[in-house]
Scaffold this active site. Structure first.
Site, short mmCIF file in Angstrom:
data_model
loop_
_atom_site.label_atom_id
_atom_site.label_comp_id
_atom_site.label_asym_id
_atom_site.label_seq_id
_atom_site.Cartn_x
_atom_site.Cartn_y
_atom_site.Cartn_z
N GLU A 1 10.08 -7.26 -9.39
CA GLU A 1 10.51 -5.83 -9.49
C GLU A 1 11.92 -5.60 -8.95
O GLU A 1 12.24 -6.39 -7.84
CB GLU A 1 9.46 -4.82 -8.70
CG GLU A 1 8.22 -5.05 -9.26
CD GLU A 1 7.95 -4.65 -10.81
OE1 GLU A 1 8.66 -3.54 -11.08
OE2 GLU A 1 7.02 -4.94 -11.35
N ASP B 1 6.51 -12.58 -11.17
CA ASP B 1 6.69 -11.49 -11.97
C ASP B 1 7.70 -10.97 -10.76
O ASP B 1 7.49 -11.25 -9.54
CB ASP B 1 5.73 -10.50 -12.21
CG ASP B 1 6.19 -9.35 -12.68
OD1 ASP B 1 6.25 -9.12 -13.89
OD2 ASP B 1 6.32 -8.14 -11.85
N HIS C 1 3.38 -2.44 -12.89
CA HIS C 1 4.83 -2.53 -12.17
C HIS C 1 4.77 -2.63 -10.93
O HIS C 1 5.46 -2.34 -9.87
CB HIS C 1 5.42 -1.27 -12.38
CG HIS C 1 5.64 -1.08 -14.06
ND1 HIS C 1 6.18 -1.72 -14.98
CD2 HIS C 1 5.16 0.10 -14.73
CE1 HIS C 1 6.24 -1.27 -16.04
NE2 HIS C 1 5.26 -0.21 -15.90
N ASP D 1 1.02 -7.51 -11.56
CA ASP D 1 1.37 -8.07 -13.13
C ASP D 1 1.33 -9.42 -13.23
O ASP D 1 1.11 -10.23 -13.99
CB ASP D 1 2.79 -7.48 -13.14
CG ASP D 1 2.88 -5.94 -13.68
OD1 ASP D 1 1.89 -5.42 -13.51
OD2 ASP D 1 3.80 -5.46 -13.83
#
Length: 223
Positions: free
Chosen positions: A24, A22, A180, A185
């Protein structure tokens, strides 16, 4: 050692090693927008073919030189890209470490290539590939375009496509206040992927019957 009815990791995904990630980011453009955080979770398989989480590596990342940062993106994910308390490292350091980490796990599993698993995988895979290219890493364990998308898998298996709702449908605890975060996540996505794969096996969907596995492409086409 597992027998033919208890497939080894290397047999389960055609020699591919699924790696859950994941990211960001500071926007939606993988070429121009900063990669701010990444987490990677490897998986393990027991002698019964049951998949579970193994190890996780996680980095906060300093925006690459000239990176674009969209205000709306950082307001959404709550990341201050220039906060010293983040403990961010250079993108090159993070990506090199992840490739080394994944390569070892892939080898230990007896697999030949790693495949990204992510929720809306095209997004995460795209940012990972862009970072690998920026860092000029030639020996990457990741397949350049194949990925497993838990959005599609969850839609099929659970009737849900939102990560939080899919996790809850699978009986996996999901705390929206922790969402997030790449670390949180990634591990929830890994649990979801394992749940779907293991459920498919429990329902009799894997392994395939021996005669079906041994069919050649020519035999299949002729039927």
């Amino acid at each position: 050692m597992a027998d033919a009815q208890q497939p080894l990791f290397s047999q389960r995904f055609r020699g591919f090693f699924p790696v859950v990630i994941d990211v960001e980011t500071a926007g939606f453009n993988k070429e121009t927008d900063a990669l701010l955080e990444i987490a990677v979770t490897t998986l393990k398989m027991d002698d019964q073919g049951v998949l579970s989480l193994d190890q996780t590596e996680h980095f906060h990342i300093t925006p690459f030189e000239g990176a674009n940062i969209e205000q709306a993106a950082i307001e959404f994910n709550g990341i201050d890209p220039f906060c010293a308390l983040r403990g961010a490292v250079d993108e090159l350091e993070a990506i090199k470490s992840i490739c080394k980490f994944v390569r070892k796990a892939q080898k230990d599993a007896g697999c030949q290539r790693s495949v990204v698993v992510a929720h809306n995988s095209a997004f995460d895979h795209g940012f990972l590939n862009a970072a690998i290219e920026r860092c000029k890493i030639k020996r990457t364990p990741f397949h350049p375009f194949v990925s497993f998308d838990t959005t599609s898998l969850a839609g099929l298996a659970l009737g849900q496509t939102v990560l939080a709702k899919a996790c809850r449908a699978a009986g996996i605890e999901f705390d929206n206040s922790k969402a997030h975060s790449a670390l949180y996540d990634t591990e929830r996505t890994a649990e979801l992927f394992c749940y779907i794969v293991n459920k498919w096996q429990a329902l009799g969907g894997w392994p395939l019957p021996i005669d079906e596995q041994e069919q050649t492409p020519e035999q299949t086409a002729s039927e």
